[in-house]
Design a protein around this motif. Structure first.
Motif, PDB file in Angstrom:
ATOM      1  N   ARG A  60      39.542  33.090 -20.935  1.00 17.02           N
ATOM      2  CA  ARG A  60      39.663  32.090 -19.601  1.00 17.02           C
ATOM      3  C   ARG A  60      40.565  31.331 -20.147  1.00 17.02           C
ATOM      4  NH1 ARG A  60      36.573  28.069 -17.246  1.00 17.02           N
ATOM      5  NH2 ARG A  60      37.258  27.865 -15.021  1.00 17.02           N
ATOM      6  N   VAL A  61      41.521  30.939 -19.177  1.00 12.59           N
ATOM      7  CA  VAL A  61      42.227  29.533 -19.362  1.00 12.59           C
ATOM      8  C   VAL A  61      41.632  28.490 -18.612  1.00 12.59           C
ATOM      9  CG1 VAL A  61      44.685  28.434 -19.099  1.00 12.59           C
ATOM     10  CG2 VAL A  61      44.585  31.011 -19.589  1.00 12.59           C
ATOM     11  N   SER A  62      41.111  27.417 -19.232  1.00 16.63           N
ATOM     12  CA  SER A  62      40.197  26.603 -18.497  1.00 16.63           C
ATOM     13  C   SER A  62      41.089  25.294 -18.574  1.00 16.63           C
ATOM     14  CB  SER A  62      38.809  26.197 -18.881  1.00 16.63           C
ATOM     15  OG  SER A  62      39.039  26.405 -20.402  1.00 16.63           O
ATOM     16  N   ASP A  63      42.158  24.961 -17.966  1.00 20.09           N
ATOM     17  CA  ASP A  63      43.057  23.955 -17.950  1.00 20.09           C
ATOM     18  C   ASP A  63      43.421  23.502 -16.585  1.00 20.09           C
ATOM     19  OD1 ASP A  63      45.454  22.238 -18.171  1.00 20.09           O
ATOM     20  OD2 ASP A  63      45.560  22.816 -20.256  1.00 20.09           O
ATOM     21  N   PRO A  64      43.086  22.200 -16.096  1.00 17.78           N
ATOM     22  CA  PRO A  64      43.301  21.949 -14.665  1.00 17.78           C
ATOM     23  C   PRO A  64      44.778  21.930 -14.371  1.00 17.78           C
ATOM     24  CG  PRO A  64      42.716  20.007 -15.945  1.00 17.78           C
ATOM     25  CD  PRO A  64      42.580  21.267 -16.934  1.00 17.78           C
ATOM     26  N   ARG A  65      45.695  22.097 -15.355  1.00 18.03           N
ATOM     27  CA  ARG A  65      47.083  21.987 -15.169  1.00 18.03           C
ATOM     28  C   ARG A  65      47.450  23.604 -14.848  1.00 18.03           C
ATOM     29  NH1 ARG A  65      49.279  19.534 -20.442  1.00 18.03           N
ATOM     30  NH2 ARG A  65      47.632  21.159 -21.100  1.00 18.03           N
ATOM     31  N   PHE A  66      46.678  24.398 -14.839  1.00 20.89           N
ATOM     32  CA  PHE A  66      46.970  26.080 -14.857  1.00 20.89           C
ATOM     33  C   PHE A  66      46.254  26.516 -13.739  1.00 20.89           C
ATOM     34  CE2 PHE A  66      45.635  30.288 -15.615  1.00 20.89           C
ATOM     35  CZ  PHE A  66      46.813  30.776 -16.178  1.00 20.89           C
ATOM     36  N   SER A  67      47.299  27.595 -13.008  1.00 17.23           N
ATOM     37  CA  SER A  67      46.669  28.405 -12.104  1.00 17.23           C
ATOM     38  C   SER A  67      47.321  29.524 -12.052  1.00 17.23           C
ATOM     39  CB  SER A  67      46.831  28.023 -10.549  1.00 17.23           C
ATOM     40  OG  SER A  67      48.306  27.493 -10.255  1.00 17.23           O
ATOM     41  N   ILE A  68      46.803  30.817 -11.481  1.00 19.86           N
ATOM     42  CA  ILE A  68      47.320  31.996 -11.532  1.00 19.86           C
ATOM     43  C   ILE A  68      47.249  32.866 -10.275  1.00 19.86           C
ATOM     44  CG2 ILE A  68      45.122  33.243 -12.536  1.00 19.86           C
ATOM     45  CD1 ILE A  68      47.003  34.777 -14.401  1.00 19.86           C
ATOM     46  N   CYS A  69      48.410  33.604 -10.242  1.00 17.91           N
ATOM     47  CA  CYS A  69      48.329  34.401  -8.656  1.00 17.91           C
ATOM     48  C   CYS A  69      48.650  35.740  -8.929  1.00 17.91           C
ATOM     49  CB  CYS A  69      49.687  34.015  -7.931  1.00 17.91           C
ATOM     50  SG  CYS A  69      49.750  32.116  -7.577  1.00 17.91           S
ATOM     51  N   HIS A  70      47.647  36.767  -8.072  1.00 13.03           N
ATOM     52  CA  HIS A  70      47.557  38.185  -8.369  1.00 13.03           C
ATOM     53  C   HIS A  70      48.928  38.601  -7.526  1.00 13.03           C
ATOM     54  CE1 HIS A  70      45.937  42.501  -7.767  1.00 13.03           C
ATOM     55  NE2 HIS A  70      46.786  42.336  -8.485  1.00 13.03           N
ATOM     56  N   SER A  71      50.147  38.947  -8.389  1.00 17.18           N
ATOM     57  CA  SER A  71      51.235  39.244  -7.510  1.00 17.18           C
ATOM     58  C   SER A  71      52.447  39.699  -8.390  1.00 17.18           C
ATOM     59  CB  SER A  71      51.974  37.945  -6.721  1.00 17.18           C
ATOM     60  OG  SER A  71      52.993  38.085  -6.003  1.00 17.18           O
ATOM     61  N   GLY A  72      53.500  40.450  -7.948  1.00 24.53           N
ATOM     62  CA  GLY A  72      54.513  40.449  -8.780  1.00 24.53           C
ATOM     63  C   GLY A  72      55.569  39.243  -8.494  1.00 24.53           C
ATOM     64  N   PHE A  73      56.227  39.190  -9.708  1.00 27.01           N
ATOM     65  CA  PHE A  73      57.031  37.760 -10.099  1.00 27.01           C
ATOM     66  C   PHE A  73      58.408  37.795  -8.913  1.00 27.01           C
ATOM     67  CE2 PHE A  73      58.756  40.627 -13.220  1.00 27.01           C
ATOM     68  CZ  PHE A  73      60.133  40.698 -12.907  1.00 27.01           C
ATOM     69  N   ALA A  74      58.654  38.959  -8.333  1.00 31.70           N
ATOM     70  CA  ALA A  74      59.741  38.917  -7.177  1.00 31.70           C
ATOM     71  C   ALA A  74      59.155  38.077  -6.170  1.00 31.70           C
ATOM     72  CB  ALA A  74      59.930  40.436  -6.942  1.00 31.70           C
ATOM     73  N   ASP A  75      57.843  37.911  -5.879  1.00 33.25           N
ATOM     74  CA  ASP A  75      57.351  37.245  -5.008  1.00 33.25           C
ATOM     75  C   ASP A  75      57.041  35.509  -5.233  1.00 33.25           C
ATOM     76  OD1 ASP A  75      57.504  39.271  -2.903  1.00 33.25           O
ATOM     77  OD2 ASP A  75      55.672  39.981  -3.742  1.00 33.25           O
ATOM     78  N   MET A  76      57.536  35.071  -6.317  1.00 34.03           N
ATOM     79  CA  MET A  76      57.157  33.750  -6.748  1.00 34.03           C
ATOM     80  C   MET A  76      57.571  32.705  -5.891  1.00 34.03           C
ATOM     81  SD  MET A  76      60.030  32.711  -9.924  1.00 34.03           S
ATOM     82  CE  MET A  76      60.071  34.601 -10.716  1.00 34.03           C
ATOM     83  N   ARG A  77      58.624  32.940  -5.301  1.00 32.98           N
ATOM     84  CA  ARG A  77      58.756  31.936  -4.377  1.00 32.98           C
ATOM     85  C   ARG A  77      57.909  31.737  -3.271  1.00 32.98           C
ATOM     86  NH1 ARG A  77      64.779  31.640  -1.711  1.00 32.98           N
ATOM     87  NH2 ARG A  77      64.068  29.495  -1.148  1.00 32.98           N
ATOM     88  N   ALA A  78      57.489  32.588  -2.670  1.00 32.82           N
ATOM     89  CA  ALA A  78      56.388  32.725  -1.677  1.00 32.82           C
ATOM     90  C   ALA A  78      54.952  32.210  -2.223  1.00 32.82           C
ATOM     91  CB  ALA A  78      56.084  33.964  -0.992  1.00 32.82           C
ATOM     92  N   GLN A  79      54.721  32.628  -3.379  1.00 37.80           N
ATOM     93  CA  GLN A  79      53.432  32.227  -4.186  1.00 37.80           C
ATOM     94  C   GLN A  79      53.361  30.722  -4.391  1.00 37.80           C
ATOM     95  OE1 GLN A  79      50.804  34.123  -4.571  1.00 37.80           O
ATOM     96  NE2 GLN A  79      51.765  35.890  -3.808  1.00 37.80           N
ATOM     97  N   LEU A  80      54.574  30.056  -4.976  1.00 37.40           N
ATOM     98  CA  LEU A  80      54.818  28.825  -5.331  1.00 37.40           C
ATOM     99  C   LEU A  80      54.597  27.783  -3.967  1.00 37.40           C
ATOM    100  CD1 LEU A  80      55.102  29.995  -8.102  1.00 37.40           C
ATOM    101  CD2 LEU A  80      56.574  27.834  -8.452  1.00 37.40           C
ATOM    102  N   SER A  81      55.263  28.441  -2.878  1.00 40.41           N
ATOM    103  CA  SER A  81      55.505  27.685  -1.609  1.00 40.41           C
ATOM    104  C   SER A  81      54.043  27.574  -1.406  1.00 40.41           C
ATOM    105  CB  SER A  81      56.462  28.228  -0.657  1.00 40.41           C
ATOM    106  OG  SER A  81      56.360  27.640   0.496  1.00 40.41           O
ATOM    107  N   ALA A  82      53.140  28.298  -1.102  1.00 39.45           N
ATOM    108  CA  ALA A  82      51.744  28.531  -0.909  1.00 39.45           C
ATOM    109  C   ALA A  82      51.021  27.379  -1.539  1.00 39.45           C
ATOM    110  CB  ALA A  82      51.161  29.710  -0.880  1.00 39.45           C
TER     111      ALA A  82
END
Length: 326
Positions: A72-94
């Protein structure tokens, strides 16, 4: 969510990639292919207190590895999304992020995926013929071979595997299916291909190219890459960098051409004295693994890292491409 798998992974071009992409310790970064987090973990070590890292992966096992257990990555500066990287703009916008200082992409299949027989990526192990990076959705390799016609199968194997015996392999696969025997396992596929391929390349299993082709097709990897590169470019702030590791010529050609297309001036003979158009990227180079890394990790042998930096020039319009099936 399933528990992380025990299969190990050695990160390729670890320090080279992180050093290439990190230009602001307090910036926002994207790891579009978390895998088991080698690049992410090193980047987090080098980020400042104001830095932030958003990881993305479409493999549920990668998400589990980042979210639970000893990995597990237990760092408050870190978050992870279950998605393909083609959708990175939408994931980050959220997440409220519209610009980033860097994007890392480590393409292809990871060691835990290859070495787990249940995933069906390798002819070295007996297992179900799945090959999906995201096992929660989409069509498996077995499902594709069960419904595609001979022409479709041959095109996939030829185009994505660069296999000269594609027609013979497709014919053999369809003949097996029509005889009442659905192809459901890696063993079955490997055996059929071995009988259809008459000339073998030294040191290479005859099924290598077919397995690569089906994996690329099932996961729409090349379409994902084209869309992901455009998404990364749109996200990068001026001075931000993209670092992309590829493992075969089809991937590397797309990355090379994308960077060249946004970093090299083309002479217009109809307007010889026109002002040069502003370019969105500056190519920073191509890096291969050292001999020491290849000796320690033979899977690094074919890796190529390409790095580019975002300029202040405006982006050209992007024309969306529909996903094409074989």
């Amino acid at each position: 969510m399933s528990a992380p798998t025990p299969f190990s992974h050695t990160t390729v071009l670890l320090h080279e990639t992180v050093d290439a992409v990190l230009n602001d310790p307090d910036g926002v970064y994207v790891d579009g292919t978390f895998g088991r987090g080698g690049h992410s973990r090193l980047l987090l070590q080098k980020l400042g207190p104001g830095g932030r890292l958003v990881a993305i992966d479409r493999d549920p096992e990668a998400i589990a590895a980042a979210s639970s257990g000893e990995t597990r990555v237990s760092d408050p500066r870190f978050s992870i999304c279950h998605s393909g990287f083609a959708d990175m703009r939408a994931q980050l916008s959220a997440l409220g992020v519209e610009q980033v200082q860097g994007v890392m992409l480590d393409l292809g299949v990871s060691s835990p995926q290859i070495d787990n027989p249940e995933r069906g990526f390798s002819f070295r192990f007996s297992g179900p013929l799945d090959m999906r990076m995201d096992t929660t959705r989409g069509e498996s390799a077995a499902d594709f071979l069960a419904r595609a016609d001979e022409r479709q199968i041959a095109e996939v194997i030829r185009n994505y595997g660069e296999e000269r015996f594609a027609a013979q392999i497709a014919k053999a696969l369809v003949a097996r299916r029509e005889s009442g025997g659905a192809i459901r396992s890696t063993d079955e596929l490997s055996e059929i291909v071995a009988r259809a391929v008459k000339t073998r390349e030294p040191g290479q299993n005859p099924a290598t190219r077919t397995f690569q082709a089906l994996r690329i097709h099932v996961n729409a990897e090349l379409e994902e890459l084209e869309q992901g590169l455009n998404a990364a470019l749109a996200l990068l702030a001026p001075g931000g960098r993209m670092a992309v590791i590829s493992f075969h010529s089809l991937e590397d050609r797309i990355v090379k051409n994308f960077i060249a297309g946004h970093s090299k001036q083309e002479l217009d003979r109809r307007a010889m004295f026109a002002e040069p158009k502003p370019l969105a990227l500056k190519a920073l180079g191509r890096i291969k693994p050292s001999e020491a890394e290849v000796d320690a990790n033979p899977r690094a042998r074919s890796a190529v890292l390409r790095v580019a930096e975002r300029t202040a020039a405006p982006l050209p319009p992007v024309h969306e491409k529909r996903r094409r099936r074989g």
